[in-house]
Write a protein that holds these residues in place. Structure first.
Motif, PDB file in Angstrom:
ATOM      1  N   VAL A  61       0.853  -1.194   0.000  1.00  0.00           N
ATOM      2  CA  VAL A  61       0.000   0.000   0.000  1.00  0.00           C
ATOM      3  C   VAL A  61       0.889   1.243   0.000  1.00  0.00           C
ATOM      4  CG1 VAL A  61      -1.593   1.346   1.434  1.00  0.00           C
ATOM      5  CG2 VAL A  61      -1.962  -1.101   1.123  1.00  0.00           C
ATOM      6  N   LEU A  62       0.516   2.210  -0.846  1.00  0.00           N
ATOM      7  CA  LEU A  62       1.232   3.480  -0.935  1.00  0.00           C
ATOM      8  C   LEU A  62       0.265   4.643  -0.808  1.00  0.00           C
ATOM      9  CD1 LEU A  62       3.437   2.910  -4.123  1.00  0.00           C
ATOM     10  CD2 LEU A  62       4.107   2.610  -1.745  1.00  0.00           C
ATOM     11  N   ALA A  63       0.726   5.712  -0.187  1.00  0.00           N
ATOM     12  CA  ALA A  63       0.008   6.981  -0.173  1.00  0.00           C
ATOM     13  C   ALA A  63       0.943   8.023  -0.769  1.00  0.00           C
ATOM     14  CB  ALA A  63      -0.385   7.363   1.253  1.00  0.00           C
ATOM     15  N   GLU A  64       0.433   8.779  -1.710  1.00  0.00           N
ATOM     16  CA  GLU A  64       1.232   9.788  -2.400  1.00  0.00           C
ATOM     17  C   GLU A  64       0.586  11.155  -2.230  1.00  0.00           C
ATOM     18  OE1 GLU A  64       4.072   9.581  -3.800  1.00  0.00           O
ATOM     19  OE2 GLU A  64       4.372   7.473  -4.259  1.00  0.00           O
ATOM     20  N   ILE A 108      -2.473   2.260  -4.588  1.00  0.00           N
ATOM     21  CA  ILE A 108      -2.026   3.647  -4.416  1.00  0.00           C
ATOM     22  C   ILE A 108      -3.221   4.569  -4.260  1.00  0.00           C
ATOM     23  CG2 ILE A 108      -0.715   5.528  -5.484  1.00  0.00           C
ATOM     24  CD1 ILE A 108       0.641   3.276  -7.224  1.00  0.00           C
ATOM     25  N   GLU A 109      -3.099   5.497  -3.317  1.00  0.00           N
ATOM     26  CA  GLU A 109      -4.072   6.584  -3.171  1.00  0.00           C
ATOM     27  C   GLU A 109      -3.287   7.885  -3.190  1.00  0.00           C
ATOM     28  OE1 GLU A 109      -7.679   8.243  -3.119  1.00  0.00           O
ATOM     29  OE2 GLU A 109      -7.459   6.075  -2.987  1.00  0.00           O
ATOM     30  N   ARG A 110      -3.804   8.858  -3.923  1.00  0.00           N
ATOM     31  CA  ARG A 110      -3.134  10.155  -4.061  1.00  0.00           C
ATOM     32  C   ARG A 110      -3.932  11.207  -3.299  1.00  0.00           C
ATOM     33  NH1 ARG A 110       0.520   8.871  -7.910  1.00  0.00           N
ATOM     34  NH2 ARG A 110       1.443  10.932  -7.834  1.00  0.00           N
ATOM     35  N   PHE A 111      -3.207  12.160  -2.702  1.00  0.00           N
ATOM     36  CA  PHE A 111      -3.826  13.206  -1.899  1.00  0.00           C
ATOM     37  C   PHE A 111      -3.299  14.572  -2.308  1.00  0.00           C
ATOM     38  CE2 PHE A 111      -3.448   9.336   0.585  1.00  0.00           C
ATOM     39  CZ  PHE A 111      -4.758   9.140   0.945  1.00  0.00           C
ATOM     40  N   ILE A 112      -4.098  15.587  -2.039  1.00  0.00           N
ATOM     41  CA  ILE A 112      -3.695  16.986  -2.218  1.00  0.00           C
ATOM     42  C   ILE A 112      -3.972  17.712  -0.905  1.00  0.00           C
ATOM     43  CG2 ILE A 112      -4.069  16.968  -4.726  1.00  0.00           C
ATOM     44  CD1 ILE A 112      -6.731  18.436  -4.191  1.00  0.00           C
ATOM     45  N   TRP A 113      -3.500  18.952  -0.804  1.00  0.00           N
ATOM     46  CA  TRP A 113      -3.677  19.712   0.442  1.00  0.00           C
ATOM     47  C   TRP A 113      -5.137  19.781   0.876  1.00  0.00           C
ATOM     48  CZ3 TRP A 113      -0.367  20.324   3.996  1.00  0.00           C
ATOM     49  CH2 TRP A 113       0.986  20.520   3.711  1.00  0.00           C
ATOM     50  N   ALA A 114      -6.042  19.978  -0.040  1.00  0.00           N
ATOM     51  CA  ALA A 114      -7.461  20.121   0.311  1.00  0.00           C
ATOM     52  C   ALA A 114      -8.010  18.882   1.016  1.00  0.00           C
ATOM     53  CB  ALA A 114      -8.283  20.421  -0.941  1.00  0.00           C
ATOM     54  N   LEU A 130     -10.257  11.412   4.643  1.00  0.00           N
ATOM     55  CA  LEU A 130      -8.886  11.012   4.332  1.00  0.00           C
ATOM     56  C   LEU A 130      -8.564   9.666   4.992  1.00  0.00           C
ATOM     57  CD1 LEU A 130      -6.116  11.622   3.109  1.00  0.00           C
ATOM     58  CD2 LEU A 130      -5.625  12.998   5.131  1.00  0.00           C
ATOM     59  N   ARG A 131      -8.922   9.535   6.251  1.00  0.00           N
ATOM     60  CA  ARG A 131      -8.690   8.283   6.968  1.00  0.00           C
ATOM     61  C   ARG A 131      -9.398   7.126   6.280  1.00  0.00           C
ATOM     62  NH1 ARG A 131     -11.171   5.371  11.320  1.00  0.00           N
ATOM     63  NH2 ARG A 131      -9.579   4.310  12.539  1.00  0.00           N
ATOM     64  N   SER A 132     -10.625   7.327   5.857  1.00  0.00           N
ATOM     65  CA  SER A 132     -11.381   6.272   5.168  1.00  0.00           C
ATOM     66  C   SER A 132     -10.714   5.870   3.859  1.00  0.00           C
ATOM     67  CB  SER A 132     -12.818   6.724   4.904  1.00  0.00           C
ATOM     68  OG  SER A 132     -13.499   6.898   6.106  1.00  0.00           O
ATOM     69  N   ARG A 133     -10.223   6.844   3.140  1.00  0.00           N
ATOM     70  CA  ARG A 133      -9.552   6.559   1.870  1.00  0.00           C
ATOM     71  C   ARG A 133      -8.292   5.728   2.087  1.00  0.00           C
ATOM     72  NH1 ARG A 133      -8.823  12.162  -1.052  1.00  0.00           N
ATOM     73  NH2 ARG A 133      -7.564  10.870  -2.445  1.00  0.00           N
ATOM     74  N   PRO A 173      -6.312  -4.602   3.509  1.00  0.00           N
ATOM     75  CA  PRO A 173      -7.266  -5.712   3.632  1.00  0.00           C
ATOM     76  C   PRO A 173      -8.283  -5.398   4.733  1.00  0.00           C
ATOM     77  CG  PRO A 173      -4.999  -6.529   3.593  1.00  0.00           C
ATOM     78  CD  PRO A 173      -4.925  -5.029   3.683  1.00  0.00           C
ATOM     79  N   ALA A 174      -9.482  -5.906   4.574  1.00  0.00           N
ATOM     80  CA  ALA A 174     -10.567  -5.611   5.523  1.00  0.00           C
ATOM     81  C   ALA A 174     -10.194  -5.970   6.952  1.00  0.00           C
ATOM     82  CB  ALA A 174     -11.837  -6.338   5.104  1.00  0.00           C
ATOM     83  N   THR A 175      -9.479  -7.063   7.152  1.00  0.00           N
ATOM     84  CA  THR A 175      -9.108  -7.463   8.509  1.00  0.00           C
ATOM     85  C   THR A 175      -8.190  -6.436   9.159  1.00  0.00           C
ATOM     86  OG1 THR A 175      -7.311  -8.799   7.603  1.00  0.00           O
ATOM     87  CG2 THR A 175      -9.370  -9.942   8.120  1.00  0.00           C
ATOM     88  N   VAL A 176      -7.335  -5.814   8.391  1.00  0.00           N
ATOM     89  CA  VAL A 176      -6.429  -4.791   8.914  1.00  0.00           C
ATOM     90  C   VAL A 176      -7.202  -3.503   9.181  1.00  0.00           C
ATOM     91  CG1 VAL A 176      -4.423  -3.355   8.381  1.00  0.00           C
ATOM     92  CG2 VAL A 176      -4.433  -5.779   7.765  1.00  0.00           C
ATOM     93  N   ALA A 177      -8.030  -3.104   8.229  1.00  0.00           N
ATOM     94  CA  ALA A 177      -8.798  -1.861   8.370  1.00  0.00           C
ATOM     95  C   ALA A 177      -9.725  -1.910   9.585  1.00  0.00           C
ATOM     96  CB  ALA A 177      -9.590  -1.599   7.095  1.00  0.00           C
ATOM     97  N   ARG A 178     -10.319  -3.067   9.851  1.00  0.00           N
ATOM     98  CA  ARG A 178     -11.243  -3.197  10.990  1.00  0.00           C
ATOM     99  C   ARG A 178     -10.538  -3.016  12.325  1.00  0.00           C
ATOM    100  NH1 ARG A 178     -13.664  -7.338   8.036  1.00  0.00           N
ATOM    101  NH2 ARG A 178     -12.439  -8.913   9.118  1.00  0.00           N
ATOM    102  N   THR A 179      -9.287  -3.405  12.404  1.00  0.00           N
ATOM    103  CA  THR A 179      -8.578  -3.337  13.683  1.00  0.00           C
ATOM    104  C   THR A 179      -7.722  -2.085  13.837  1.00  0.00           C
ATOM    105  OG1 THR A 179      -6.733  -4.627  12.789  1.00  0.00           O
ATOM    106  CG2 THR A 179      -8.511  -5.849  13.882  1.00  0.00           C
TER     107      THR A 179
END
Length: 94
Positions: free
Chosen positions: A23-26, A56-62, A70-73, A79-85
């Motif tokens: 997983v990457l965040a840019e 990959i999910e990309r973000f901007i200042w806004a 942002l947290r949801s994205r 994986p769902a098991t990781v996101a749930r915990t």
């Protein structure tokens, strides 16, 4: 952290990476894209990372104005098991 693309002999340096989940965040600022070829290079980079199995999910200042969104994205990449915990870090998600 560097990610090696052995097929194309490139090294990529993502803004944030969770290698165990691929997983990457840019973060994209406007300064990054000064010329049309900059956008083309970035597309090629993202395509290569995607082919190697990275999500990959990309973000901007806004995006930082709505931390809940942002947290949801970000969590949607895992994986769902990781996101749930996952639990937010107070300083990060205030």
């Amino acid at each position: 952290m560097a990610i090696e693309d052995t097929d194309n002999a490139h090294l990529y340096f993502p803004d944030e990476a969770w290698p165990e989940y691929r997983v990457l965040a840019e973060f994209d600022g406007q300064i990054k894209y000064k010329a049309p070829e900059d956008l083309w290079k970035e597309k090629q980079r993202q395509d290569a990372l995607t082919r190697m199995g990275w999500r990959i999910e990309r973000f901007i200042w806004a995006d930082f104005k709505r931390l809940d969104v942002l947290r949801s994205r970000i969590l949607a990449l895992f994986p769902a098991t990781v996101a749930r915990t996952a639990r937010p870090v107070a300083d990060l998600w205030r």
